[in-house]
Design a protein around this motif. Structure first.
Motif, PDB file in Angstrom:
ATOM      1  N   VAL A 265       0.867  -1.182   0.000  1.00 39.69           N
ATOM      2  CA  VAL A 265       0.000   0.000   0.000  1.00 39.69           C
ATOM      3  C   VAL A 265       0.899   1.225   0.000  1.00 39.69           C
ATOM      4  N   CYS A 266       0.609   2.161  -0.900  1.00 39.22           N
ATOM      5  CA  CYS A 266       1.417   3.382  -0.964  1.00 39.22           C
ATOM      6  C   CYS A 266       0.538   4.528  -1.438  1.00 39.22           C
ATOM      7  N   LEU A 267       1.079   5.731  -1.396  1.00 39.58           N
ATOM      8  CA  LEU A 267       0.351   6.896  -1.893  1.00 39.58           C
ATOM      9  C   LEU A 267       0.557   7.025  -3.397  1.00 39.58           C
ATOM     10  N   GLY A 268      -0.536   7.349  -4.100  1.00 39.73           N
ATOM     11  CA  GLY A 268      -0.502   7.430  -5.552  1.00 39.73           C
ATOM     12  C   GLY A 268      -0.608   8.844  -6.086  1.00 39.73           C
ATOM     13  N   GLY A 269      -0.683   8.942  -7.397  1.00 38.82           N
ATOM     14  CA  GLY A 269      -0.525  10.197  -8.111  1.00 38.82           C
ATOM     15  C   GLY A 269      -1.532  11.292  -7.832  1.00 38.82           C
ATOM     16  N   GLU A 270      -2.728  10.932  -7.355  1.00 43.66           N
ATOM     17  CA  GLU A 270      -3.726  11.966  -7.059  1.00 43.66           C
ATOM     18  C   GLU A 270      -3.555  12.556  -5.669  1.00 43.66           C
ATOM     19  N   THR A 271      -2.610  12.051  -4.894  1.00 44.73           N
ATOM     20  CA  THR A 271      -2.400  12.546  -3.539  1.00 44.73           C
ATOM     21  C   THR A 271      -2.012  14.024  -3.552  1.00 44.73           C
ATOM     22  N   LEU A 272      -2.749  14.814  -2.762  1.00 47.98           N
ATOM     23  CA  LEU A 272      -2.459  16.246  -2.593  1.00 47.98           C
ATOM     24  C   LEU A 272      -2.411  17.000  -3.917  1.00 47.98           C
ATOM     25  N   HIS A 273      -3.236  16.571  -4.875  1.00 42.39           N
ATOM     26  CA  HIS A 273      -3.220  17.286  -6.159  1.00 42.39           C
ATOM     27  C   HIS A 273      -3.676  18.729  -5.985  1.00 42.39           C
TER      28      HIS A 273
ATOM     29  N   MET B 195       4.464  10.999  -7.516  1.00 45.31           N
ATOM     30  CA  MET B 195       3.924   9.714  -7.072  1.00 45.31           C
ATOM     31  C   MET B 195       3.338   8.980  -8.261  1.00 45.31           C
ATOM     32  N   GLY B 196       3.507   7.670  -8.268  1.00 48.96           N
ATOM     33  CA  GLY B 196       3.125   6.879  -9.421  1.00 48.96           C
ATOM     34  C   GLY B 196       1.631   6.802  -9.640  1.00 48.96           C
ATOM     35  N   GLU B 197       1.239   6.754 -10.910  1.00 46.20           N
ATOM     36  CA  GLU B 197      -0.162   6.494 -11.252  1.00 46.20           C
ATOM     37  C   GLU B 197      -0.434   5.001 -11.102  1.00 46.20           C
ATOM     38  N   ILE B 198      -1.695   4.670 -10.947  1.00 45.21           N
ATOM     39  CA  ILE B 198      -2.057   3.283 -10.643  1.00 45.21           C
ATOM     40  C   ILE B 198      -1.578   2.325 -11.730  1.00 45.21           C
ATOM     41  N   ARG B 199      -1.646   2.715 -12.993  1.00 44.50           N
ATOM     42  CA  ARG B 199      -1.204   1.830 -14.078  1.00 44.50           C
ATOM     43  C   ARG B 199       0.303   1.578 -13.993  1.00 44.50           C
ATOM     44  N   ASP B 200       1.069   2.641 -13.721  1.00 51.11           N
ATOM     45  CA  ASP B 200       2.525   2.489 -13.628  1.00 51.11           C
ATOM     46  C   ASP B 200       2.918   1.642 -12.423  1.00 51.11           C
ATOM     47  N   LEU B 201       2.237   1.851 -11.304  1.00 43.39           N
ATOM     48  CA  LEU B 201       2.555   1.074 -10.109  1.00 43.39           C
ATOM     49  C   LEU B 201       2.200  -0.391 -10.298  1.00 43.39           C
TER      50      LEU B 201
ATOM     51  N   PRO C 240      -0.733  -9.997 -10.966  1.00 48.08           N
ATOM     52  CA  PRO C 240      -0.691  -8.653 -10.380  1.00 48.08           C
ATOM     53  C   PRO C 240      -2.043  -7.947 -10.445  1.00 48.08           C
ATOM     54  N   VAL C 241      -2.383  -7.243  -9.384  1.00 46.07           N
ATOM     55  CA  VAL C 241      -3.617  -6.454  -9.320  1.00 46.07           C
ATOM     56  C   VAL C 241      -3.297  -5.125  -8.647  1.00 46.07           C
ATOM     57  N   ALA C 242      -3.813  -4.038  -9.207  1.00 50.02           N
ATOM     58  CA  ALA C 242      -3.646  -2.711  -8.610  1.00 50.02           C
ATOM     59  C   ALA C 242      -5.005  -2.020  -8.558  1.00 50.02           C
ATOM     60  N   ASP C 243      -5.349  -1.489  -7.419  1.00 54.82           N
ATOM     61  CA  ASP C 243      -6.565  -0.677  -7.304  1.00 54.82           C
ATOM     62  C   ASP C 243      -6.308   0.442  -6.312  1.00 54.82           C
ATOM     63  N   ASN C 244      -7.231   1.361  -6.209  1.00 56.39           N
ATOM     64  CA  ASN C 244      -6.986   2.511  -5.343  1.00 56.39           C
ATOM     65  C   ASN C 244      -8.207   2.862  -4.516  1.00 56.39           C
ATOM     66  N   VAL C 245      -7.952   3.580  -3.432  1.00 55.01           N
ATOM     67  CA  VAL C 245      -8.985   4.091  -2.534  1.00 55.01           C
ATOM     68  C   VAL C 245      -8.702   5.570  -2.332  1.00 55.01           C
ATOM     69  N   ALA C 246      -9.653   6.410  -2.665  1.00 57.77           N
ATOM     70  CA  ALA C 246      -9.482   7.856  -2.505  1.00 57.77           C
ATOM     71  C   ALA C 246     -10.012   8.278  -1.139  1.00 57.77           C
ATOM     72  N   LEU C 247      -9.172   8.940  -0.367  1.00 60.57           N
ATOM     73  CA  LEU C 247      -9.561   9.467   0.936  1.00 60.57           C
ATOM     74  C   LEU C 247      -9.524  10.988   0.879  1.00 60.57           C
TER      75      LEU C 247
ATOM     76  N   ASP D 147      -4.515   9.513  -2.095  1.00 64.19           N
ATOM     77  CA  ASP D 147      -4.797   8.412  -3.021  1.00 64.19           C
ATOM     78  C   ASP D 147      -4.032   7.174  -2.566  1.00 64.19           C
ATOM     79  N   LEU D 148      -4.726   6.240  -1.911  1.00 65.92           N
ATOM     80  CA  LEU D 148      -4.086   5.003  -1.455  1.00 65.92           C
ATOM     81  C   LEU D 148      -4.124   3.975  -2.582  1.00 65.92           C
ATOM     82  N   ILE D 149      -2.957   3.561  -3.044  1.00 65.96           N
ATOM     83  CA  ILE D 149      -2.847   2.524  -4.061  1.00 65.96           C
ATOM     84  C   ILE D 149      -2.551   1.188  -3.373  1.00 65.96           C
ATOM     85  N   CYS D 150      -3.331   0.173  -3.723  1.00 71.68           N
ATOM     86  CA  CYS D 150      -3.154  -1.162  -3.149  1.00 71.68           C
ATOM     87  C   CYS D 150      -2.671  -2.106  -4.253  1.00 71.68           C
ATOM     88  N   LEU D 151      -1.513  -2.706  -4.054  1.00 70.91           N
ATOM     89  CA  LEU D 151      -0.897  -3.605  -5.026  1.00 70.91           C
ATOM     90  C   LEU D 151      -0.843  -5.010  -4.446  1.00 70.91           C
TER      91      LEU D 151
END
Length: 276
Positions: free
Chosen positions: A121-129, A153-159, A171-178, A237-241
């Protein structure tokens, strides 16, 4: 001429990052607690009991009791993980600060037993936009230039692609916006400092920013990203890999052209050729 790897400057100043993490306030680590919920939710959907887990985290006080008996490992450049020992590795909200994120995932994959699970789990590209936009505009208006302020920060596709580069299967990548709300820009900046998520780019400015930049950014933030009651919105933007250590028992894609039935028949339609 290619620069030697040893001469390439690191993206992040990890010494400064460690110092700021040491001053982090436990009550401010809500992103980690949200990530804990996401990890537990995903593990509940995996029909398997993990008996040898490990957690890579800068904040063991948050993650230490999540998985009974888990080995807690700091997110150093070289992870203190032994090869082929764990059936589950959780990389917990730290990958976005890694100078070599692929290397981190490779080390995690090597630490897994065959058919072991990696959950990162990491922060993704929409974080603090919102903050990125207003600081950039404010600095350009006030100083006529831009300086590195918020880490890329990486976009979900790149991560998600990093999982494949690290040699992980399925591999699976999805995100949760907080979304969090703050009284003003100063409140947001203080919260980021308390959670140790402030600027540690190696190329960051080493002198104080002019007050006028923050005053203009505060006005732009209120103008563009305020709620109906005047609070400032901030997106995380929490990215879950998820990926698995390769194993012969895992499903594999069929060889191209090996299908035994036509898709058109399954859909009950006619198949037509494309025009040249």
């Amino acid at each position: 001429m290619k620069m030697p790897a040893s001469d390439i400057p690191a993206l992040f100043d990890r010494t400064t990052l460690a110092a700021r993490r040491a001053r982090a306030q436990d009550e401010a680590l809500f992103l980690h607690r949200a990530a804990v919920d996401e990890v537990q939710d995903r593990l509940s959907m995996v029909k398997r009991e993990f008996t040898a887990p490990a957690v890579v985290t800068p904040f063991p006080q948050v993650w230490g009791e999540i998985l009974p008996g888990a080995r807690i490992v700091a997110d150093d450049e070289v992870l203190a993980l032994q090869p082929g020992v764990h059936d589950l590795v959780v990389h917990a909200v730290a990958l976005h600060w890694a100078n070599d994120p692929v290397g981190q995932l490779i080390q995690c994959r090597r630490a897994l037993k065959s058919d072991g699970l990696l959950l990162a789990v990491c922060l993704g590209g929409e974080t603090l936009h919102e903050l990125r936009a207003v600081l950039g505009q404010a600095e350009a208006e006030v100083t006529g230039g831009l300086s590195p302020r918020i880490a890329p920060m990486g976009e979900i596709r790149d991560l998600g692609a990093l999982l494949q580069r690290a040699g992980l299967a399925l591999p699976v990548a999805d995100n949760v916006a907080l979304t969090a709300e703050y009284r003003d820009l100063i409140h947001l900046m203080r919260d980021l400092r308390a959670m140790a998520e402030t600027n540690v780019l190696s190329s960051r400015l080493k002198h104080p920013t002019r007050r006028a930049v923050f005053d203009r950014a505060s006005a732009l933030y209120a103008q563009n990203y305020a709620t109906s009651d005047g609070k400032l919105r901030a997106t995380f933007d929490l990215i879950c890999l998820t990926g698995w250590s390769p194993d012969e028992s895992q499903p594999k894609p069929l060889r191209s052209g090996s299908a035994q039935a036509r898709l058109a028949e399954a859909l009950g339609t006619n198949e037509t050729k494309l025009s040249d």
